[in-house]
Motif scaffolding. Structure first.
Motif, PDB file in Angstrom:
ATOM      1  N   GLU A 100      -2.058 -12.969  21.242  1.00 34.25           N
ATOM      2  CA  GLU A 100      -1.913 -13.737  19.991  1.00 34.25           C
ATOM      3  C   GLU A 100      -2.481 -12.880  18.848  1.00 34.25           C
ATOM      4  OE1 GLU A 100      -2.741 -18.201  18.015  1.00 34.25           O
ATOM      5  OE2 GLU A 100      -3.307 -17.712  20.140  1.00 34.25           O
ATOM      6  N   THR A 101      -1.675 -12.772  17.722  1.00 37.03           N
ATOM      7  CA  THR A 101      -2.062 -12.144  16.623  1.00 37.03           C
ATOM      8  C   THR A 101      -2.434 -13.131  15.459  1.00 37.03           C
ATOM      9  OG1 THR A 101       0.253 -11.701  15.755  1.00 37.03           O
ATOM     10  CG2 THR A 101      -0.593  -9.867  16.855  1.00 37.03           C
ATOM     11  N   ALA A 102      -3.211 -12.844  14.547  1.00 34.06           N
ATOM     12  CA  ALA A 102      -3.797 -13.540  13.616  1.00 34.06           C
ATOM     13  C   ALA A 102      -3.174 -13.230  12.336  1.00 34.06           C
ATOM     14  CB  ALA A 102      -5.272 -13.340  13.238  1.00 34.06           C
ATOM     15  N   PHE A 103      -3.212 -13.828  11.161  1.00 35.84           N
ATOM     16  CA  PHE A 103      -2.802 -13.530   9.901  1.00 35.84           C
ATOM     17  C   PHE A 103      -3.018 -12.203   9.636  1.00 35.84           C
ATOM     18  CE2 PHE A 103      -3.110 -18.388   9.207  1.00 35.84           C
ATOM     19  CZ  PHE A 103      -1.964 -18.420   8.607  1.00 35.84           C
ATOM     20  N   ALA A 104      -2.121 -11.363   9.018  1.00 37.53           N
ATOM     21  CA  ALA A 104      -2.537 -10.107   8.515  1.00 37.53           C
ATOM     22  C   ALA A 104      -2.864  -9.025   9.676  1.00 37.53           C
ATOM     23  CB  ALA A 104      -3.494 -10.083   7.337  1.00 37.53           C
ATOM     24  N   GLU A 105      -2.227  -9.338  10.895  1.00 33.24           N
ATOM     25  CA  GLU A 105      -2.646  -8.611  12.163  1.00 33.24           C
ATOM     26  C   GLU A 105      -1.301  -8.344  12.772  1.00 33.24           C
ATOM     27  OE1 GLU A 105      -5.360  -8.768  16.102  1.00 33.24           O
ATOM     28  OE2 GLU A 105      -4.988 -10.691  15.145  1.00 33.24           O
ATOM     29  N   ASN A 228       4.762  -1.418   8.076  1.00 30.34           N
ATOM     30  CA  ASN A 228       3.972  -2.334   7.075  1.00 30.34           C
ATOM     31  C   ASN A 228       4.657  -2.462   5.736  1.00 30.34           C
ATOM     32  OD1 ASN A 228       1.554  -2.411   8.493  1.00 30.34           O
ATOM     33  ND2 ASN A 228       1.063  -0.250   8.075  1.00 30.34           N
ATOM     34  N   GLU A 229       5.945  -3.111   6.099  1.00 30.59           N
ATOM     35  CA  GLU A 229       6.686  -3.498   4.920  1.00 30.59           C
ATOM     36  C   GLU A 229       7.584  -4.507   5.521  1.00 30.59           C
ATOM     37  OE1 GLU A 229       8.697  -1.005   1.496  1.00 30.59           O
ATOM     38  OE2 GLU A 229      10.415  -0.981   3.175  1.00 30.59           O
ATOM     39  N   ARG A 246       1.990 -14.962   5.967  1.00 28.59           N
ATOM     40  CA  ARG A 246       1.418 -14.434   7.142  1.00 28.59           C
ATOM     41  C   ARG A 246       0.987 -13.120   6.932  1.00 28.59           C
ATOM     42  NH1 ARG A 246       5.867 -17.293   9.307  1.00 28.59           N
ATOM     43  NH2 ARG A 246       7.426 -15.756   8.973  1.00 28.59           N
ATOM     44  N   GLN A 247       1.486 -12.300   6.163  1.00 27.07           N
ATOM     45  CA  GLN A 247       0.895 -10.888   5.989  1.00 27.07           C
ATOM     46  C   GLN A 247      -0.411 -10.721   5.237  1.00 27.07           C
ATOM     47  OE1 GLN A 247       2.104  -8.620   7.932  1.00 27.07           O
ATOM     48  NE2 GLN A 247       3.925  -9.599   8.480  1.00 27.07           N
ATOM     49  N   TYR A 248      -0.783 -11.663   4.487  1.00 29.86           N
ATOM     50  CA  TYR A 248      -1.842 -11.633   3.540  1.00 29.86           C
ATOM     51  C   TYR A 248      -2.844 -12.677   3.553  1.00 29.86           C
ATOM     52  CZ  TYR A 248      -0.005  -7.615   0.856  1.00 29.86           C
ATOM     53  OH  TYR A 248       0.452  -6.485   0.616  1.00 29.86           O
ATOM     54  N   ASN A 270       0.024  -3.697   2.647  1.00 31.09           N
ATOM     55  CA  ASN A 270      -1.257  -3.030   2.606  1.00 31.09           C
ATOM     56  C   ASN A 270      -1.857  -2.991   0.797  1.00 31.09           C
ATOM     57  OD1 ASN A 270       0.239  -0.928   1.745  1.00 31.09           O
ATOM     58  ND2 ASN A 270       0.177   0.304   3.661  1.00 31.09           N
ATOM     59  N   ASN A 271      -1.105  -3.657   0.086  1.00 25.62           N
ATOM     60  CA  ASN A 271      -1.482  -3.830  -1.226  1.00 25.62           C
ATOM     61  C   ASN A 271      -1.089  -5.035  -1.938  1.00 25.62           C
ATOM     62  OD1 ASN A 271      -1.628  -3.321  -4.408  1.00 25.62           O
ATOM     63  ND2 ASN A 271      -2.025  -1.092  -3.833  1.00 25.62           N
ATOM     64  N   LEU A 272      -1.801  -6.006  -1.950  1.00 32.69           N
ATOM     65  CA  LEU A 272      -1.448  -7.422  -2.382  1.00 32.69           C
ATOM     66  C   LEU A 272      -0.990  -7.529  -4.192  1.00 32.69           C
ATOM     67  CD1 LEU A 272      -1.722 -10.505  -2.157  1.00 32.69           C
ATOM     68  CD2 LEU A 272      -4.100 -10.468  -2.867  1.00 32.69           C
ATOM     69  N   GLU A 273      -1.478  -6.903  -5.114  1.00 31.84           N
ATOM     70  CA  GLU A 273      -0.932  -6.599  -5.995  1.00 31.84           C
ATOM     71  C   GLU A 273       0.237  -6.041  -6.291  1.00 31.84           C
ATOM     72  OE1 GLU A 273      -2.094  -7.994  -9.072  1.00 31.84           O
ATOM     73  OE2 GLU A 273      -3.745  -8.829  -8.200  1.00 31.84           O
ATOM     74  N   VAL A 274       0.672  -4.994  -5.629  1.00 29.21           N
ATOM     75  CA  VAL A 274       1.851  -4.410  -5.530  1.00 29.21           C
ATOM     76  C   VAL A 274       3.054  -5.218  -5.212  1.00 29.21           C
ATOM     77  CG1 VAL A 274       3.382  -2.499  -4.679  1.00 29.21           C
ATOM     78  CG2 VAL A 274       0.983  -2.197  -5.679  1.00 29.21           C
ATOM     79  N   ALA A 275       2.506  -5.910  -3.784  1.00 25.87           N
ATOM     80  CA  ALA A 275       3.431  -6.904  -3.156  1.00 25.87           C
ATOM     81  C   ALA A 275       3.620  -8.195  -4.039  1.00 25.87           C
ATOM     82  CB  ALA A 275       2.585  -7.158  -1.956  1.00 25.87           C
ATOM     83  N   LEU A 276       2.726  -8.439  -4.755  1.00 25.90           N
ATOM     84  CA  LEU A 276       2.856  -9.683  -5.717  1.00 25.90           C
ATOM     85  C   LEU A 276       3.871  -9.419  -6.789  1.00 25.90           C
ATOM     86  CD1 LEU A 276      -0.419 -11.505  -5.894  1.00 25.90           C
ATOM     87  CD2 LEU A 276       1.516 -12.392  -5.067  1.00 25.90           C
ATOM     88  N   LYS A 277       4.089  -8.207  -7.136  1.00 27.25           N
ATOM     89  CA  LYS A 277       5.005  -7.801  -8.387  1.00 27.25           C
ATOM     90  C   LYS A 277       6.305  -7.427  -7.745  1.00 27.25           C
ATOM     91  CE  LYS A 277       1.791  -5.358 -11.487  1.00 27.25           C
ATOM     92  NZ  LYS A 277       0.502  -5.960 -11.083  1.00 27.25           N
ATOM     93  N   SER A 278       6.294  -7.061  -6.496  1.00 25.15           N
ATOM     94  CA  SER A 278       7.630  -7.000  -5.834  1.00 25.15           C
ATOM     95  C   SER A 278       8.190  -8.233  -5.653  1.00 25.15           C
ATOM     96  CB  SER A 278       7.464  -6.138  -4.513  1.00 25.15           C
ATOM     97  OG  SER A 278       6.738  -4.983  -4.502  1.00 25.15           O
TER      98      SER A 278
END
Length: 299
Positions: A100-105, A228-229, A246-248, A270-278
């Motif tokens: 089993e994997t957790a959040f962001a794993e 990782n995308e 799930r990823q963050y 692997n970059n929350l700020e960049v992901a949010l802007k996307s």
């Protein structure tokens, strides 16, 4: 020292340090420990311990009494070993392995036949190692990428359908009201609602909210999430947001936003700020963060 002797001495708490290390190296060490912890709750289907014990005691009473308590300890020891051996066989042949994997794993595992499985975040894979040679079958909740070694039929069971292959590479994603299979190599059979669909490399099978969705040919050699995308083509925005959570390991709140609108794009893992802007700029949304909660808003 052989395996049976080690187990016997372990049951008697009579292992020296060297023997203890040898016992820990046994292939089924973990199963033995789990069995020992749960044995008092375990009952084999066709074995009545009380009845067997009464039969032995009745037989003993017909013979000349032995010195007091001389027979009891050896008898209990033999009975315990027999019970453990019988229970161990039953327990290990029915016990499933669960990953089993957790959040962001994410994680990658190797199956007994050298097939490999990469699990995305918040996913569960289960299979039976003891029966693997005759039954190559796994159960999946979540998302996984499979590289299957050639051999007998290989099946992936999900709550929404079954995927069957013989030696190939494919991705399965099963979430709430979402079921997708993408074939990257070989031939894949997807059974959904008792109907089988065959997929060749690049073909996809997608069901969202119970409806079949047509997709363009897949051109990537592997799923984007392995790098990782997360990528989406005309997907409901709510699908994008649940994957983002799930990823963050965050919770997303929406204000004045239709989560059924379609989204095409991607976000990095692997970059929350960049992901949010996307996921906000293409839809002209703003966002604020407070602890693990992110609020998206349309002005």
């Amino acid at each position: 020292m052989d395996r049976e002797t080690l187990i016997s001495k372990w049951l008697d708490n009579n292992l020296n340090p060297v023997e203890l290390e040898a016992f820990k190296q046994l292939e089924d060490y973990d199963d033995l420990v789990k069995l020992n912890q749960n044995l008092q709750h375990f009952e084999a289907d066709d074995f009545n311990t009380s009845e067997a014990l009464n039969n032995v005691l009745s037989a003993i009473k017909t013979k000349k009494p032995a010195p007091k308590n001389q027979w009891l300890k050896p008898f209990l020891r033999v009975a315990a070993i027999l019970a453990v051996c019988f229970s161990l066989y039953y327990y290990t042949t029915t016990l499933n392995t669960t990953i089993e994997t957790a959040f962001a794993e994410k994680t990658t595992i190797e199956l007994p036949d050298n097939s490999s499985v990469s699990l995305n975040a918040k996913s569960v894979l289960e299979y039976n190692k003891s029966r693997w040679n005759t039954n190559r079958e796994v159960s999946l909740q979540g998302e996984a990428f499979f590289k299957v070694a050639k051999g007998s039929s290989f099946s992936v069971n999900t709550s929404q359908g079954v995927v069957t292959v013989y030696g190939t590479q494919f991705n399965v994603k099963q979430r709430n009201n979402y079921f997708e299979v993408i074939c990257y190599e070989g031939l894949v059979g997807v059974t959904h609602n008792a109907k089988e669909t065959k997929l060749k490399p690049g073909d996809s099978f997608l069901i969202i909210d119970g409806k079949s969705i047509a997709k363009e040919k897949e051109n990537r050699p592997t799923p984007s999430w392995l790098n990782n995308e997360s990528s989406f083509k005309s997907m409901p925005y709510k699908t994008v947001l649940t994957e983002f959570e799930r990823q963050y390991n965050v919770h997303i709140k929406l204000i004045n936003i239709d989560d059924n609108q379609r989204f095409t794009g991607s976000f990095t893992h692997n970059n929350l700020e960049v992901a949010l802007k996307s996921i906000t700029l293409p839809l002209h949304l703003t966002y604020t963060k407070q602890n693990q909660t992110i609020t998206l808003k349309r002005e």
